[in-house]
Design a protein around this motif. Structure first.
Motif, PDB file in Angstrom:
ATOM      1  N   THR A  47       0.836  -1.201   0.000  1.00 57.66           N
ATOM      2  CA  THR A  47       0.000   0.000   0.000  1.00 57.66           C
ATOM      3  C   THR A  47       0.868   1.247   0.000  1.00 57.66           C
ATOM      4  O   THR A  47       1.774   1.349   0.828  1.00 57.66           O
ATOM      5  CB  THR A  47      -0.894   0.041   1.255  1.00 57.66           C
ATOM      6  OG1 THR A  47      -1.617  -1.179   1.359  1.00 57.66           O
ATOM      7  CG2 THR A  47      -1.855   1.198   1.214  1.00 57.66           C
ATOM      8  N   PRO A  48       0.625   2.178  -0.905  1.00 55.04           N
ATOM      9  CA  PRO A  48      -0.393   2.184  -1.962  1.00 55.04           C
ATOM     10  C   PRO A  48       0.132   1.666  -3.289  1.00 55.04           C
ATOM     11  O   PRO A  48      -0.618   1.581  -4.254  1.00 55.04           O
ATOM     12  CB  PRO A  48      -0.728   3.662  -2.078  1.00 55.04           C
ATOM     13  CG  PRO A  48       0.589   4.339  -1.872  1.00 55.04           C
ATOM     14  CD  PRO A  48       1.293   3.503  -0.810  1.00 55.04           C
ATOM     15  N   GLU A  51      -1.474  -1.342  -4.902  1.00 54.24           N
ATOM     16  CA  GLU A  51      -2.868  -0.997  -5.195  1.00 54.24           C
ATOM     17  C   GLU A  51      -2.960  -0.130  -6.452  1.00 54.24           C
ATOM     18  O   GLU A  51      -3.863  -0.317  -7.278  1.00 54.24           O
ATOM     19  CB  GLU A  51      -3.476  -0.266  -4.003  1.00 54.24           C
ATOM     20  CG  GLU A  51      -3.626  -1.143  -2.772  1.00 54.24           C
ATOM     21  CD  GLU A  51      -4.110  -0.379  -1.561  1.00 54.24           C
ATOM     22  OE1 GLU A  51      -4.487  -1.053  -0.576  1.00 54.24           O
ATOM     23  OE2 GLU A  51      -4.115   0.866  -1.586  1.00 54.24           O
ATOM     24  N   TYR A  55      -4.618  -1.233 -10.076  1.00 55.32           N
ATOM     25  CA  TYR A  55      -5.588  -0.426 -10.823  1.00 55.32           C
ATOM     26  C   TYR A  55      -5.170  -0.331 -12.293  1.00 55.32           C
ATOM     27  O   TYR A  55      -5.990  -0.505 -13.202  1.00 55.32           O
ATOM     28  CB  TYR A  55      -5.700   0.976 -10.219  1.00 55.32           C
ATOM     29  CG  TYR A  55      -6.549   1.904 -11.072  1.00 55.32           C
ATOM     30  CD1 TYR A  55      -7.941   1.858 -10.996  1.00 55.32           C
ATOM     31  CD2 TYR A  55      -5.954   2.775 -11.980  1.00 55.32           C
ATOM     32  CE1 TYR A  55      -8.723   2.673 -11.803  1.00 55.32           C
ATOM     33  CE2 TYR A  55      -6.731   3.591 -12.787  1.00 55.32           C
ATOM     34  CZ  TYR A  55      -8.114   3.535 -12.699  1.00 55.32           C
ATOM     35  OH  TYR A  55      -8.878   4.337 -13.516  1.00 55.32           O
ATOM     36  N   LYS A 217      -5.124   6.965   8.811  1.00 56.82           N
ATOM     37  CA  LYS A 217      -5.416   7.904   7.728  1.00 56.82           C
ATOM     38  C   LYS A 217      -4.551   9.140   7.936  1.00 56.82           C
ATOM     39  O   LYS A 217      -4.885  10.001   8.764  1.00 56.82           O
ATOM     40  CB  LYS A 217      -6.899   8.269   7.723  1.00 56.82           C
ATOM     41  CG  LYS A 217      -7.804   7.070   7.462  1.00 56.82           C
ATOM     42  CD  LYS A 217      -9.274   7.472   7.471  1.00 56.82           C
ATOM     43  CE  LYS A 217     -10.156   6.262   7.199  1.00 56.82           C
ATOM     44  NZ  LYS A 217     -11.608   6.616   7.222  1.00 56.82           N
ATOM     45  N   PHE A 264      -7.664   8.191  -9.595  1.00 58.07           N
ATOM     46  CA  PHE A 264      -7.725   7.039  -8.695  1.00 58.07           C
ATOM     47  C   PHE A 264      -7.041   7.352  -7.374  1.00 58.07           C
ATOM     48  O   PHE A 264      -7.585   7.072  -6.294  1.00 58.07           O
ATOM     49  CB  PHE A 264      -7.067   5.824  -9.358  1.00 58.07           C
ATOM     50  CG  PHE A 264      -6.914   4.651  -8.432  1.00 58.07           C
ATOM     51  CD1 PHE A 264      -7.991   3.839  -8.118  1.00 58.07           C
ATOM     52  CD2 PHE A 264      -5.673   4.360  -7.865  1.00 58.07           C
ATOM     53  CE1 PHE A 264      -7.853   2.760  -7.255  1.00 58.07           C
ATOM     54  CE2 PHE A 264      -5.520   3.281  -6.998  1.00 58.07           C
ATOM     55  CZ  PHE A 264      -6.613   2.479  -6.690  1.00 58.07           C
ATOM     56  N   ILE A 265      -5.843   7.936  -7.433  1.00 60.60           N
ATOM     57  CA  ILE A 265      -5.098   8.273  -6.215  1.00 60.60           C
ATOM     58  C   ILE A 265      -5.866   9.296  -5.379  1.00 60.60           C
ATOM     59  O   ILE A 265      -6.005   9.141  -4.162  1.00 60.60           O
ATOM     60  CB  ILE A 265      -3.694   8.812  -6.575  1.00 60.60           C
ATOM     61  CG1 ILE A 265      -2.837   7.688  -7.187  1.00 60.60           C
ATOM     62  CG2 ILE A 265      -2.999   9.385  -5.338  1.00 60.60           C
ATOM     63  CD1 ILE A 265      -1.497   8.170  -7.716  1.00 60.60           C
ATOM     64  N   ASP A 267      -9.088  10.015  -5.385  1.00 56.05           N
ATOM     65  CA  ASP A 267     -10.352   9.493  -4.872  1.00 56.05           C
ATOM     66  C   ASP A 267     -10.143   8.470  -3.761  1.00 56.05           C
ATOM     67  O   ASP A 267     -10.855   8.474  -2.749  1.00 56.05           O
ATOM     68  CB  ASP A 267     -11.165   8.851  -5.995  1.00 56.05           C
ATOM     69  CG  ASP A 267     -11.710   9.869  -6.985  1.00 56.05           C
ATOM     70  OD1 ASP A 267     -11.630  11.083  -6.702  1.00 56.05           O
ATOM     71  OD2 ASP A 267     -12.172   9.447  -8.070  1.00 56.05           O
ATOM     72  N   LYS A 268      -9.187   7.578  -3.935  1.00 59.84           N
ATOM     73  CA  LYS A 268      -8.993   6.484  -2.994  1.00 59.84           C
ATOM     74  C   LYS A 268      -8.324   6.922  -1.691  1.00 59.84           C
ATOM     75  O   LYS A 268      -8.687   6.467  -0.601  1.00 59.84           O
ATOM     76  CB  LYS A 268      -8.180   5.355  -3.623  1.00 59.84           C
ATOM     77  CG  LYS A 268      -8.002   4.136  -2.713  1.00 59.84           C
ATOM     78  CD  LYS A 268      -7.353   2.970  -3.428  1.00 59.84           C
ATOM     79  CE  LYS A 268      -7.170   1.775  -2.507  1.00 59.84           C
ATOM     80  NZ  LYS A 268      -8.461   1.234  -2.001  1.00 59.84           N
ATOM     81  N   TYR A 269      -7.348   7.825  -1.789  1.00 57.85           N
ATOM     82  CA  TYR A 269      -6.523   8.122  -0.613  1.00 57.85           C
ATOM     83  C   TYR A 269      -6.828   9.471   0.042  1.00 57.85           C
ATOM     84  O   TYR A 269      -6.306   9.747   1.120  1.00 57.85           O
ATOM     85  CB  TYR A 269      -5.046   8.023  -0.987  1.00 57.85           C
ATOM     86  CG  TYR A 269      -4.685   6.654  -1.515  1.00 57.85           C
ATOM     87  CD1 TYR A 269      -4.686   5.549  -0.666  1.00 57.85           C
ATOM     88  CD2 TYR A 269      -4.398   6.455  -2.858  1.00 57.85           C
ATOM     89  CE1 TYR A 269      -4.387   4.283  -1.151  1.00 57.85           C
ATOM     90  CE2 TYR A 269      -4.088   5.193  -3.339  1.00 57.85           C
ATOM     91  CZ  TYR A 269      -4.087   4.106  -2.484  1.00 57.85           C
ATOM     92  OH  TYR A 269      -3.793   2.858  -2.965  1.00 57.85           O
TER      93      TYR A 269
END
Length: 277
Positions: A47-48, A51, A55, A217, A264-265, A267-269
């Motif tokens: 991670t990340p 991941e 994707y 987080k 993607f980065i 939105d996801k993180y």
């Protein structure tokens, strides 16, 4: 659905290069690194990095004509030694100060291809809600590899918790601290172990990837967090020198810096991982 080979390693700092070469490269000719046929095998932290690569594999690679295989490693040594000996074709897990130090100490020839993202380093605690609340004599865990330890100390210094010797570079250690008002004690641990230390220490400086994989987080949970402005610690795709022109690597570099991956980065993180392009 992920189809990723997970490889868990526990590589000690002393003798890590020898172990990793024998473990990952036995029976494999290093000249295979120049063979551009077949899938591109990329070593990555879970991670990340893995991941993000998954994707790309699941959503972008086929259309680009890229056969991509992702192998996960949980340490910061084996991905480079495996790239050096040709066991994998590339890796994605590190920043330039770390790579420069690794190449110098281990005689490897790894080079960066394209920078993809930044994982801000942060200070975390299960015992206090703010850095100012740390008591005198508190124990703070820091990564024990030279670059990340220096980075951790610089984070503490930038937030006024300690003062470092003027001009100290990426090899700073606690011995380079000139002022320590709260008399912090430093516990040096393998970077992957720092999240697990939170119940045993007062606070820990944790790399972004390990923070995220342990359920933290960074944008929300860190007491203090590294700034992304002019930050030299962006993580990049890397290969053994000479393989930069591998057409598979070129395809992956383009995909990793595409608008789709940026979204993607983001939105996801949600700010815990920041695109660098």
């Amino acid at each position: 659905m992920r189809n990723t080979a997970k490889i868990t390693t526990a590589v000690a700092a002393a003798g890590a290069l020898t172990f990793a070469l024998s473990a990952c490269g036995s029976g494999k000719d290093s000249s295979s690194a120049s063979d551009y046929s077949g899938p591109l095998v990329v070593a990555a932290s879970p991670t990340p990095h893995a991941e993000i690569l998954d994707y790309v594999k699941d959503h972008l690679a086929k259309k680009a004509g890229l056969d991509l295989e992702v192998k996960e490693f949980t340490d910061y040594v084996t991905p480079n030694t495996a790239t050096e000996d040709g066991s994998v074709g590339a890796n994605y897990f590190q920043n330039k100060p770390y790579l420069d130090d690794f190449n110098k100490k281990n005689g490897t020839h790894i080079v960066s291809v394209v920078t993809v993202h930044l994982e801000p380093l942060g200070l975390y605690s299960h015992k206090v809600k703010s850095a100012d609340a740390l008591k005198s004599g508190a124990t703070v865990a820091v990564p024990n590899d030279s670059v990340n330890e220096a980075r951790a100390l610089k984070l503490l210094a930038a937030n006024g918790l300690i003062t470092l010797k003027a001009g100290v570079g990426n090899e700073a250690t606690p011995s380079d601290i000139t002022k320590n008002p709260k008399k912090f004690k430093f516990k040096e641990l393998e970077a992957a172990q720092t999240p697990r230390s939170l119940d045993d220490v007062d606070a820990a400086v944790i790399n972004g990837n390990y923070a995220i994989s342990s359920g933290l987080k960074p944008a929300k949970d860190a007491l203090i967090l590294e700034s992304a402005t002019n930050n030299p610690y962006g993580n990049f795709l890397a290969v053994k020198k000479g393989n930069e022109k591998d057409p598979r690597v070129k395809k992956l570099a383009k995909l990793l810096t595409s608008p789709e991956v940026k979204k993607f980065i983001e939105d996801k993180y949600a700010g815990s991982v920041i695109p660098s392009f």
